[in-house]
Design a protein around this motif. Structure first.
Motif, short mmCIF file in Angstrom:
data_model
loop_
_atom_site.label_atom_id
_atom_site.label_comp_id
_atom_site.label_asym_id
_atom_site.label_seq_id
_atom_site.Cartn_x
_atom_site.Cartn_y
_atom_site.Cartn_z
N ALA A 130 117.67 -22.07 129.24
CA ALA A 130 117.40 -20.64 129.28
C ALA A 130 115.94 -20.35 128.96
O ALA A 130 115.31 -19.50 129.58
CB ALA A 130 118.32 -19.91 128.31
N ILE A 131 115.37 -21.06 127.98
CA ILE A 131 113.98 -20.83 127.60
C ILE A 131 113.03 -21.32 128.69
O ILE A 131 111.99 -20.71 128.95
CB ILE A 131 113.68 -21.53 126.26
CG1 ILE A 131 114.53 -20.91 125.14
CG2 ILE A 131 112.20 -21.46 125.92
CD1 ILE A 131 114.43 -21.65 123.82
N LEU A 132 113.38 -22.42 129.35
CA LEU A 132 112.51 -23.00 130.38
C LEU A 132 112.63 -22.33 131.73
O LEU A 132 111.91 -22.68 132.67
CB LEU A 132 112.81 -24.50 130.52
CG LEU A 132 112.53 -25.36 129.29
CD1 LEU A 132 112.86 -26.82 129.56
CD2 LEU A 132 111.07 -25.23 128.87
N ASP A 133 113.53 -21.35 131.83
CA ASP A 133 113.66 -20.59 133.08
C ASP A 133 112.28 -20.00 133.44
O ASP A 133 111.67 -19.31 132.63
CB ASP A 133 114.67 -19.47 132.89
CG ASP A 133 114.94 -18.67 134.15
OD1 ASP A 133 114.09 -18.67 135.05
OD2 ASP A 133 116.01 -18.05 134.23
N PRO A 134 111.78 -20.26 134.64
CA PRO A 134 110.43 -19.78 135.00
C PRO A 134 110.30 -18.26 135.02
O PRO A 134 109.18 -17.75 135.00
CB PRO A 134 110.19 -20.38 136.38
CG PRO A 134 111.53 -20.76 136.89
CD PRO A 134 112.35 -21.09 135.70
N THR A 135 111.42 -17.53 135.07
CA THR A 135 111.33 -16.07 135.05
C THR A 135 111.16 -15.52 133.64
O THR A 135 110.89 -14.32 133.48
CB THR A 135 112.59 -15.44 135.67
OG1 THR A 135 113.74 -15.73 134.85
CG2 THR A 135 112.82 -15.96 137.09
N VAL A 136 111.31 -16.35 132.60
CA VAL A 136 111.15 -15.91 131.22
C VAL A 136 109.67 -15.82 130.88
O VAL A 136 108.91 -16.77 131.10
CB VAL A 136 111.88 -16.87 130.25
CG1 VAL A 136 111.52 -16.57 128.81
CG2 VAL A 136 113.39 -16.75 130.44
N ASP A 137 109.25 -14.67 130.35
CA ASP A 137 107.85 -14.45 130.01
C ASP A 137 107.57 -14.62 128.52
O ASP A 137 106.42 -14.83 128.13
CB ASP A 137 107.43 -13.03 130.41
CG ASP A 137 107.60 -12.79 131.89
OD1 ASP A 137 106.82 -13.37 132.67
OD2 ASP A 137 108.51 -12.04 132.28
N ALA A 138 108.59 -14.44 127.67
CA ALA A 138 108.40 -14.55 126.23
C ALA A 138 109.73 -14.92 125.59
O ALA A 138 110.80 -14.78 126.20
CB ALA A 138 107.88 -13.23 125.65
#
Length: 536
Positions: A130-138
């Motif tokens: 979930a953290i490494l999802d490229p859509t995550v910004d922060a």
């Protein structure tokens, strides 16, 4: 604004809609001269040029007085510009489900699209993914202050897990909230770190609870001139200018804003509470079964689930296409569904005292007749109270809210408020009306005469009260009801609108039939009484 120009432009550049308005000083007062909204792909200068051209053609003498020349004023006039920031995604991680709930709430109410995770719900690999999802910004990783017993066992594990994942994405901004700040050294060891590392208060701190964390997350999500943040500032200025409690409900392409403001007392500034919820958008990016169900629940026309899903996806791709007939009714159903999500996400604001005025803002309301918009808001934002409902038809709230000085914002709104807000209806919603043949009697004393009606439980009555006309509504109930206070006899000052005076004797909250066909028939009956166009 401080140089006192004779005219200026107000631009609201949204995700789906761009608008431009010309405001000029006429005599000793600022006035709205003209406004225009178009799809967001149109260049702002083209919209401005058309507004100036129409204003000059409509009144050449006024254009000369205020110094507007359609040929060269496009570049020369001062501008107030508010822009909607694109949506961003935040991964929220906590050591327990109990600690995750307030963090998730703070993140969602500050405008982020949220992915939530905790060791109690997900395996470590799933949290890392979930953290490494490229859509995550922060990433927001937090714990209570002090941490609860259920968190202490997992604090080190969660800190190590998030720090390890963040090393693979050094550009991520990491926010450590509450007791998680004590694990700061776990995140400082990465020499290649590029993103910010921020310390934040716990999600349960502040008054109201969570406000300090929400403010930090808002600053991280969008700049100070973001349109939704500007509308929240405009809400405070509007409450002070009108000396009334104000609530703004903005439903747009990328989210919904709910801002409530009460006027200041004894020279103090207005108090304001604002929540921007990305999930309360007209159509979510991913039209899942839950999104279809929400819109289907408010639909006033027969349509099967598969076709509705396709229509919603088409609306997401082309928000301005097919905006008449069934397309307009689909947008209104989607707007009701989005408003319901917004209200559900902000129970604290619902618990506040009822506003005197509700202002509808955002492109979601643009294609429906004003009276139908008033009914849609009354369907969802329901309190036992008498409220006025208006619409920001020229989309001025965000540009005005972008003025840095609070005094100037309030003075400008005091001048243009009558031009800016189109009155839709006055709505009276009593609570606790008992079932029966009749609940009492209503008498409306207006400038053009007196109207009397029986109060029928469960009914929706419309009294003709044109915009600009004021009157007094006297209500006598057979039993005690709630309408601001508790009682049987009430005298309420009301103002006219495009929908007149709406007496809403339906349930609070609104209860609808479970059968889809019966629900649709009932919603259509209510809506069609106020949908005054021919292409229903």
């Amino acid at each position: 604004m401080t140089s006192e120009p004779r005219a200026f432009l107000a631009l609201d550049l949204g995700s789906a809609t761009s608008s431009a308005a010309l405001i000029a000083r006429v005599g000793h007062q600022w006035r709205l001269i003209g406004a225009l909204s178009t799809p967001a792909g149109v260049e702002p200068d083209a919209i401005v040029g058309l507004v100036l051209e129409r204003a000059t053609a409509a009144d050449p003498q006024l254009a000369t007085i205020i110094g507007v020349d359609a040929r060269d004023a496009v570049a020369n006039l001062p501008r107030l510009v508010a822009r909607s920031s694109p949506p961003r995604r935040l991964a929220v991680v906590a050591a327990s489900e109990r600690a995750l709930a307030p963090l998730d709430d703070a993140a969602r109410r500050s405008g982020w699209r949220v992915t939530s995770a905790s060791p109690e719900r997900m395996e470590p690999l799933a949290v890392t993914t979930a953290i490494l999802d490229p859509t995550v910004d922060a990433v927001l990783v937090g714990a209570g202050e002090p941490p609860g017993a259920d968190e202490r066992r997992s604090l080190d594990e969660v800190a190590s897990l998030v720090a390890a994942a963040a090393r693979r994405r050094p550009e991520l901004t990491i926010v450590l909230a509450g007791a998680m700040a004590e694990r700061l050294e776990r995140f400082e060891t990465a020499e290649e770190r590029q993103g910010e590392l921020l310390l934040a208060p716990a999600a349960t701190s502040g008054d109201p609870v969570g406000l300090p964390l929400r403010e930090l997350l808002e600053d991280l999500r969008a700049p100070a001139d973001d349109a939704r943040r500007a509308i929240a500032r405009a809400a405070a200025a509007l409450a002070d200018a009108l000396d009334r409690r104000v609530e703004i409900v903005d439903i747009g392409f990328e989210g919904g804003l709910r801002a409530t403001a009460a006027p200041g007392v004894g020279g103090a500034r207005a108090s304001v509470s604002a929540s921007f919820v990305a999930d309360a958008c007209l159509v979510p990016p991913d039209v899942d079964d839950a999104a279809v169900d929400r819109v289907l629940a408010w639909s006033t026309f027969p349509i099967d689930r598969h076709r509705l899903r396709d229509r919603l996806r088409e609306l997401r791709l082309a928000p301005w296409a097919d905006a008449a007939g069934v397309g307009a009714r689909l947008r209104l159903a989607a707007a009701r569904a989005a408003l319901a999500v917004l209200v559900e996400a902000t129970p604290g604001q619902t618990a506040e005292a009822a506003p005197d005025l509700i202002v509808a803002a955002g492109g979601a309301w643009a294609v429906a007749p004003g009276p139908a918009v008033a009914l849609a808001i009354a369907d969802v934002v329901r309190r036992p109270a008498a409220v006025g409902i208006a619409v920001d038809h020229a989309r001025l709230l965000a540009p005005v809210g972008s003025i840095p000085d609070a005094t100037e914002r309030r003075q400008l709104l005091g001048d243009i408020v009558d031009d800016m807000l189109a009155p839709l209806a006055s709505v009276i919603i009593p609570g606790g009306v008992r079932a029966g043949h009749t609940a009492g009697r209503l008498t409306v004393h207006g400038a053009t005469g007196t109207t009397e009606l029986d109060l029928i439980p469960g009914s929706l009555e419309l009294v003709d009260l044109p915009p600009g006309e004021f009157g007094t509504a006297e209500l006598w109930f057979r039993d005690t009801v709630r309408l601001g206070g508790r009682g049987r006899h009430f005298a309420i000052d009301v103002a006219g609108g495009l929908g007149g005076l709406l007496l809403d004797l339906r349930d609070v909250p609104l209860r609808l039939p479970d059968r889809p066909d019966r629900r649709r028939e009932l919603l259509e009956t209510w809506q069609d009484s106020l949908w005054v166009t021919r292409d229903r």
